[in-house]
Design a protein around this motif. Structure first.
Motif, PDB file in Angstrom:
ATOM      1  N   ASN A  30       0.802  -1.214   0.000  1.00  0.00           N
ATOM      2  CA  ASN A  30       0.000   0.000   0.000  1.00  0.00           C
ATOM      3  C   ASN A  30       0.841   1.272   0.000  1.00  0.00           C
ATOM      4  OD1 ASN A  30      -1.200  -2.042   2.349  1.00  0.00           O
ATOM      5  ND2 ASN A  30      -2.597  -1.596   0.693  1.00  0.00           N
ATOM      6  N   PRO A  31       1.216   1.798  -1.167  1.00  0.00           N
ATOM      7  CA  PRO A  31       1.836   3.121  -1.190  1.00  0.00           C
ATOM      8  C   PRO A  31       0.754   4.192  -1.086  1.00  0.00           C
ATOM      9  CG  PRO A  31       1.722   2.230  -3.406  1.00  0.00           C
ATOM     10  CD  PRO A  31       1.207   1.167  -2.479  1.00  0.00           C
ATOM     11  N   SER A  32       1.031   5.267  -0.349  1.00  0.00           N
ATOM     12  CA  SER A  32       0.029   6.326  -0.194  1.00  0.00           C
ATOM     13  C   SER A  32       0.681   7.651   0.182  1.00  0.00           C
ATOM     14  CB  SER A  32      -1.001   5.943   0.870  1.00  0.00           C
ATOM     15  OG  SER A  32      -0.394   5.828   2.136  1.00  0.00           O
ATOM     16  N   PHE A  33      -0.082   8.714   0.014  1.00  0.00           N
ATOM     17  CA  PHE A  33       0.273  10.043   0.495  1.00  0.00           C
ATOM     18  C   PHE A  33      -0.554  10.310   1.735  1.00  0.00           C
ATOM     19  CE2 PHE A  33       1.087  10.214  -4.058  1.00  0.00           C
ATOM     20  CZ  PHE A  33       2.365  10.736  -4.077  1.00  0.00           C
ATOM     21  N   TYR A  34      -0.019  11.095   2.665  1.00  0.00           N
ATOM     22  CA  TYR A  34      -0.792  11.402   3.862  1.00  0.00           C
ATOM     23  C   TYR A  34      -0.603  12.849   4.283  1.00  0.00           C
ATOM     24  CZ  TYR A  34       3.516  10.963   6.619  1.00  0.00           C
ATOM     25  OH  TYR A  34       4.774  11.128   7.128  1.00  0.00           O
ATOM     26  N   PHE A  45       4.102  15.635  24.500  1.00  0.00           N
ATOM     27  CA  PHE A  45       3.076  14.824  23.836  1.00  0.00           C
ATOM     28  C   PHE A  45       2.290  15.691  22.863  1.00  0.00           C
ATOM     29  CE2 PHE A  45       3.750  12.311  27.679  1.00  0.00           C
ATOM     30  CZ  PHE A  45       3.821  11.033  27.149  1.00  0.00           C
ATOM     31  N   SER A  46       2.122  15.187  21.640  1.00  0.00           N
ATOM     32  CA  SER A  46       1.349  15.899  20.615  1.00  0.00           C
ATOM     33  C   SER A  46       0.400  14.915  19.933  1.00  0.00           C
ATOM     34  CB  SER A  46       2.268  16.511  19.567  1.00  0.00           C
ATOM     35  OG  SER A  46       3.089  17.479  20.133  1.00  0.00           O
ATOM     36  N   PRO A  47      -0.888  15.008  20.211  1.00  0.00           N
ATOM     37  CA  PRO A  47      -1.845  14.170  19.479  1.00  0.00           C
ATOM     38  C   PRO A  47      -2.000  14.688  18.048  1.00  0.00           C
ATOM     39  CG  PRO A  47      -2.985  15.565  21.049  1.00  0.00           C
ATOM     40  CD  PRO A  47      -1.530  15.810  21.245  1.00  0.00           C
ATOM     41  N   TYR A  48      -2.451  13.826  17.149  1.00  0.00           N
ATOM     42  CA  TYR A  48      -2.665  14.243  15.766  1.00  0.00           C
ATOM     43  C   TYR A  48      -3.762  13.412  15.119  1.00  0.00           C
ATOM     44  CZ  TYR A  48       0.388  10.246  14.646  1.00  0.00           C
ATOM     45  OH  TYR A  48       0.954   8.998  14.559  1.00  0.00           O
ATOM     46  N   VAL A  49      -4.281  13.951  14.027  1.00  0.00           N
ATOM     47  CA  VAL A  49      -5.211  13.231  13.162  1.00  0.00           C
ATOM     48  C   VAL A  49      -4.542  13.097  11.797  1.00  0.00           C
ATOM     49  CG1 VAL A  49      -7.323  13.868  14.378  1.00  0.00           C
ATOM     50  CG2 VAL A  49      -6.438  15.352  12.572  1.00  0.00           C
ATOM     51  N   LYS A  50      -4.965  12.090  11.051  1.00  0.00           N
ATOM     52  CA  LYS A  50      -4.279  11.770   9.797  1.00  0.00           C
ATOM     53  C   LYS A  50      -5.304  11.367   8.742  1.00  0.00           C
ATOM     54  CE  LYS A  50      -1.006   8.292   8.084  1.00  0.00           C
ATOM     55  NZ  LYS A  50      -0.172   7.154   8.479  1.00  0.00           N
ATOM     56  N   ALA A  51      -5.049  11.745   7.490  1.00  0.00           N
ATOM     57  CA  ALA A  51      -5.827  11.276   6.342  1.00  0.00           C
ATOM     58  C   ALA A  51      -4.836  10.749   5.310  1.00  0.00           C
ATOM     59  CB  ALA A  51      -6.657  12.401   5.758  1.00  0.00           C
ATOM     60  N   HIS A  52      -5.178   9.654   4.651  1.00  0.00           N
ATOM     61  CA  HIS A  52      -4.284   9.107   3.631  1.00  0.00           C
ATOM     62  C   HIS A  52      -5.079   8.631   2.414  1.00  0.00           C
ATOM     63  CE1 HIS A  52      -5.334   5.393   5.855  1.00  0.00           C
ATOM     64  NE2 HIS A  52      -5.211   4.817   4.682  1.00  0.00           N
ATOM     65  N   ALA A  53      -4.406   8.647   1.260  1.00  0.00           N
ATOM     66  CA  ALA A  53      -4.995   8.163   0.010  1.00  0.00           C
ATOM     67  C   ALA A  53      -3.878   7.582  -0.838  1.00  0.00           C
ATOM     68  CB  ALA A  53      -5.695   9.293  -0.729  1.00  0.00           C
ATOM     69  N   GLY A  54      -4.193   6.498  -1.526  1.00  0.00           N
ATOM     70  CA  GLY A  54      -3.177   5.855  -2.350  1.00  0.00           C
ATOM     71  C   GLY A  54      -3.763   4.722  -3.162  1.00  0.00           C
ATOM     72  N   ALA A  55      -2.938   3.727  -3.424  1.00  0.00           N
ATOM     73  CA  ALA A  55      -3.347   2.570  -4.227  1.00  0.00           C
ATOM     74  C   ALA A  55      -2.972   1.296  -3.488  1.00  0.00           C
ATOM     75  CB  ALA A  55      -2.671   2.594  -5.585  1.00  0.00           C
ATOM     76  N   ILE A  82      -5.885  -0.734  -6.943  1.00  0.00           N
ATOM     77  CA  ILE A  82      -7.181  -0.099  -6.695  1.00  0.00           C
ATOM     78  C   ILE A  82      -7.007   1.119  -5.796  1.00  0.00           C
ATOM     79  CG2 ILE A  82      -8.609  -2.146  -6.992  1.00  0.00           C
ATOM     80  CD1 ILE A  82      -8.454  -2.480  -3.934  1.00  0.00           C
ATOM     81  N   PRO A  83      -7.913   2.093  -5.904  1.00  0.00           N
ATOM     82  CA  PRO A  83      -7.833   3.253  -5.010  1.00  0.00           C
ATOM     83  C   PRO A  83      -8.187   2.869  -3.569  1.00  0.00           C
ATOM     84  CG  PRO A  83      -9.607   3.524  -6.627  1.00  0.00           C
ATOM     85  CD  PRO A  83      -8.966   2.210  -6.888  1.00  0.00           C
ATOM     86  N   ALA A  84      -7.501   3.499  -2.633  1.00  0.00           N
ATOM     87  CA  ALA A  84      -7.749   3.255  -1.208  1.00  0.00           C
ATOM     88  C   ALA A  84      -7.518   4.556  -0.445  1.00  0.00           C
ATOM     89  CB  ALA A  84      -6.831   2.161  -0.691  1.00  0.00           C
TER      90      ALA A  84
END
Length: 146
Positions: A30-34, A45-55, A82-84
């Motif tokens: 699964n390669p992706s950008f985030y 401490f630093s909380p975070y949220v993440k979004a990713h899209a790839g194939a 396939i897109p993911a």
């Protein structure tokens, strides 16, 4: 507060009944950008949220017809990319100015319905989308800063 990056994950899933599949597994590349958004405060401490899209590039163990043997067998075959995409959340702990430890959990959704693979000229169809929940932990190093 925003970090952009490239990610590559590999996962492998076994079966409860490995005797039926001869030890074959489902494999995902699964390669992706985030994008991550950090919520910085006064502590390390630093909380975070993440979004990713790839194939997703998947190899599923599939029952196929082997023309040379004239019989059915189970084989790992590669399906079309396939897109993911997905979302996640995590916690980063700074151990120095440019590195630290992290822990994150992600929801991953792949549009695999009607995805095709070919084996000995026959087309095999994967008939449903799939979801994965993955958990990552490790060390992160920042190469660029503002």
């Amino acid at each position: 507060n925003i970090v952009m990056g490239i990610n590559f994950t590999y996962s492998q899933h076994t079966h409860d009944t490995e005797a039926e599949t001869g030890g074959l597994k489902h494999r995902f590349y699964n390669p992706s950008f985030y994008l991550k958004y950090y919520f910085f405060g006064e502590s390390n401490f630093s909380p975070y949220v993440k979004a990713h899209a790839g194939a997703d590039n998947s190899k599923f163990d599939t029952q196929v017809y082997d023309r040379s043997l004239g019989t059915l067998k189970i084989r790992e075959i590669s399906y079309d990319p396939i897109p993911a995409f997905g979302v996640g959340a995590g916690l980063f702990y700074y151990t120095s100015d440019y590195s630290g430890l992290f822990f994150e959990a992600n929801f991953h959704y792949a549009l695999a319905e009607d995805n095709e693979a070919t084996y000995q000229g026959d087309i095999y169809l994967f008939t449903e989308n799939y979801i994965m929940i993955d958990i990552h932990a490790g060390v992160a190093v920042f190469f660029f800063s503002d």
